[in-house]
Design an enzyme around this catalytic site. Structure first.
Site, short mmCIF file in Angstrom:
data_model
loop_
_atom_site.label_atom_id
_atom_site.label_comp_id
_atom_site.label_asym_id
_atom_site.label_seq_id
_atom_site.Cartn_x
_atom_site.Cartn_y
_atom_site.Cartn_z
N ILE B 78 0.65 -1.18 -0.02
CA ILE B 78 -0.05 -0.18 0.27
C ILE B 78 0.86 1.15 -0.02
O ILE B 78 0.51 2.27 -0.50
CB ILE B 78 -0.97 -0.02 1.36
CG1 ILE B 78 -1.62 -1.12 1.49
CG2 ILE B 78 -2.00 1.25 1.18
CD1 ILE B 78 -2.46 -1.64 0.28
N CYS B 136 7.02 -0.83 8.23
CA CYS B 136 6.41 -1.14 6.87
C CYS B 136 7.48 -1.38 5.70
O CYS B 136 8.29 -0.62 5.77
CB CYS B 136 5.79 0.25 6.63
SG CYS B 136 4.86 0.10 5.08
#
Lengths: 250, 303
Positions: B78, B136
């Site tokens: 994402i 992330c």
């Protein structure tokens, strides 16, 4: 994601496509909405994700889904006695106005949401012409199915040309003779409809994207959109799957 | 093993405490897996709210494709799409309205950005705790994440701890690579808890098109054994609480993470494919069948 067990009424094969009918008395689907589905016998999370499928048709107590068997997930859905788990109808569907005639355009073999749209347009008294591509490699059984399913539709056989979408649009003719274009299909077809409609008529495009959460949480089904003059990404599951063509930053 | 007396109310059996914050259940949504559109009914399931990771400025995220399915899981890329801190704070009331402790997940490009976000959140009365997203796999910080090693982890945690000013618990979410050393560094730098683990770097190759289809992070049951091992090892190396995360799709999974040493458990991609309420029901049933309390599970197994 809450999935409800439902009674499967029938599974019909039409070439590589399956028309799956199940009893549904929950929230009625709007044209262009989708449901997340999973075969009940494979509720052990293999495959991991449910599949998003457009509501193909709905008559008050029976939902119809139309999909092409392309991989293991859809093959399992098509299996006899597989059972079925479904979500409620999700997403933002087609906006239907009143008045002048509109065109419905289906590209590739992704024509599913246009049936329910056609039904709603008919109920709203909106004249509409339907143009459906029949790709050259589509089985004859699929073409036969379209002829009976979309009575009065113009079926456009394609194959061999570099731009099948244009072949379909040639049959549509001048977009200005319609009040709006509604399209479902391949990315190429949706892009062609967007270009043809640009500055001429509104176009409503039903997008197919991979999804995970289907509720706006994960941002996995993002597509490029314009927002306040800036390019960003919209979520197909909640801001779509139907987008106005001018919103899409393609 | 500690048992609970008969007739202990269910809610008391589910309750845990994390860094001094009472949680009515040990479940927390993993960052980026519970959006404001999906909040209905979740206040009855989770022990705390945890919205998607926020960065100082708006971030558009990565271009599609962002998703692929994997055996027993999924891969996402994402890229931390989010509206930036200012807009995040404007929208926070929706999450705060659930009536649960509210944890904010933050990420930045520099140590200074992490610290500045903690400074802002320290003064926001709606936020009970901050989770640093150091892991992330889908955003680059000069070629690596802030989980690159203990010294990097220690630096960003220390700076964030200072600006959070001791007023609120600081959680640090870590990836699996080097997790024990990074967890120890986080604790030494002032972290109040560590969340173990984030998604695992993964790749999807399209053989038909002969190209890389997706470079992202793997989540789901495929990573659960790895996450369990990480929780187990980390919980023995640090004295601060460990929040387990990675492939939870059932109440049994929750129990496994807590028995491996987790004080609370995050539900991520599993919440996409099974109802978190059902996961909680299953866990509650596990506790009831064993006359157990959730708070007694961590480290309740022999080593």
């Amino acid at each position: 994601m809450k999935l409800h067990p439902v009674e499967v009424l029938s599974r019909e094969e039409h070439g590589r496509h399956v028309l799956l009918r199940y009893r549904w008395t929950g929230a009625a689907p709007e044209p262009g909405q989708f449901v997340m589905v999973r075969p009940e016998r494979h509720a052990d999370l293999d495959p991991f994700l449910p599949r998003p499928l457009f509501a193909h048709d709905y008559d008050g107590d029976t939902m119809n889904l139309l999909f092409e068997v392309r991989g293991r997930g859809t093959a399992l859905l098509a299996g006899e006695d597989a059972g079925l788990l479904v979500s409620t109808p999700l997403g933002r569907g087609f906006e239907i106005g009143g008045g002048a005639a509109v065109a419905l355009i289906g590209g590739g073999v992704w024509v599913s949401p246009l049936k329910l749209l056609s039904r709603h347009l008919q109920d709203a008294g909106v004249d509409h012409d339907v143009y459906l591509e029949v790709p050259g490699d589509a089985p004859e059984a699929y073409a036969d199915f379209l002829r009976t399913r979309y009575e009065g539709a113009t079926l456009v056989e394609t194959g061999g040309e570099s731009d099948p979408s244009q072949t379909v649009l040639d049959h549509v003719g001048d977009p200005a003779r319609y009040a709006a274009l509604y399209a479902s299909g391949t990315a190429a077809m949706l892009g062609a409809v967007k270009r043809a409609a640009d500055g001429v008529v509104p176009a409503h495009l039903a997008l197919r994207e991979r999804m995970a959460c289907a509720n706006g949480s994960c941002y996995g089904c993002a597509v490029p959109v314009w927002e306040a003059g800036e390019k960003t990404y919209g979520r197909t599951c909640v801001e779509g799957p139907v987008f106005e063509a001018e919103v899409l930053a393609w | 093993m500690v048992t609970r007396p008969e007739n202990v109310p269910q809610l008391e059996a589910l309750a845990v405490e994390l860094c001094g914050i009472p949680l009515r259940t040990p479940l927390i949504p993993a960052a980026g897996t519970l959006g404001k559109e999906a909040l209905e009914g979740t206040g009855e399931i989770y022990g705390a709210m945890l919205p998607k990771t926020v960065t100082p400025r708006p971030r558009a995220g990565n271009p599609p494709p962002r998703l692929a399915e994997a055996p027993s899981g999924m891969i996402n890329s994402i890229g931390l799409q989010n509206p930036g801190l200012n807009r995040f704070l404007e929208d926070l009331d929706v999450f705060h309205a659930a009536g649960l402790p509210l944890f904010a997940s933050v990420a930045g490009d520099t140590v200074g950005e992490f610290a500045e976000m903690c400074r802002v959140l320290a003064g926001d009365g709606r936020v009970s705790a901050v989770e640093l997203n150091l892991s992330c796999p889908n955003v680059e910080h000069g070629g690596g994440t802030f989980c690159a090693g203990p010294s990097t982890v220690g630096e960003v945690v220390a700076a964030s701890r200072e600006t959070l000013a001791g007023s609120k618990p600081l959680l640090v979410k870590l990836t699996n690579d080097g997790v024990v050393g990074n967890a120890v560094a986080a604790e030494e730098a002032g972290a109040d808890a560590v969340t173990v683990i984030n998604t695992i770097p993964a790749l999807v190759v399209d053989v038909g098109e002969r190209r890389i289809f997706l470079r992202g992070g793997l989540s789901g049951p495929a990573i659960k054994p790895v996450a369990l091992r990480a929780v187990y090892e980390v919980s023995r190396a640090v004295s601060i609480p460990v929040v387990g995360c990675g492939g939870v799709t059932s109440g049994t999974d929750v129990a496994e993470f807590m028995l491996a040493g987790a004080t609370a458990v995050q539900v991520g991609a599993g919440g996409f494919v099974r109802e978190p309420g059902v996961i909680l029901d299953e866990f509650e049933e596990y506790l009831r069948d064993g006359s157990l309390r959730a708070r007694d599970l961590p480290l309740a197994i022999g080593t």
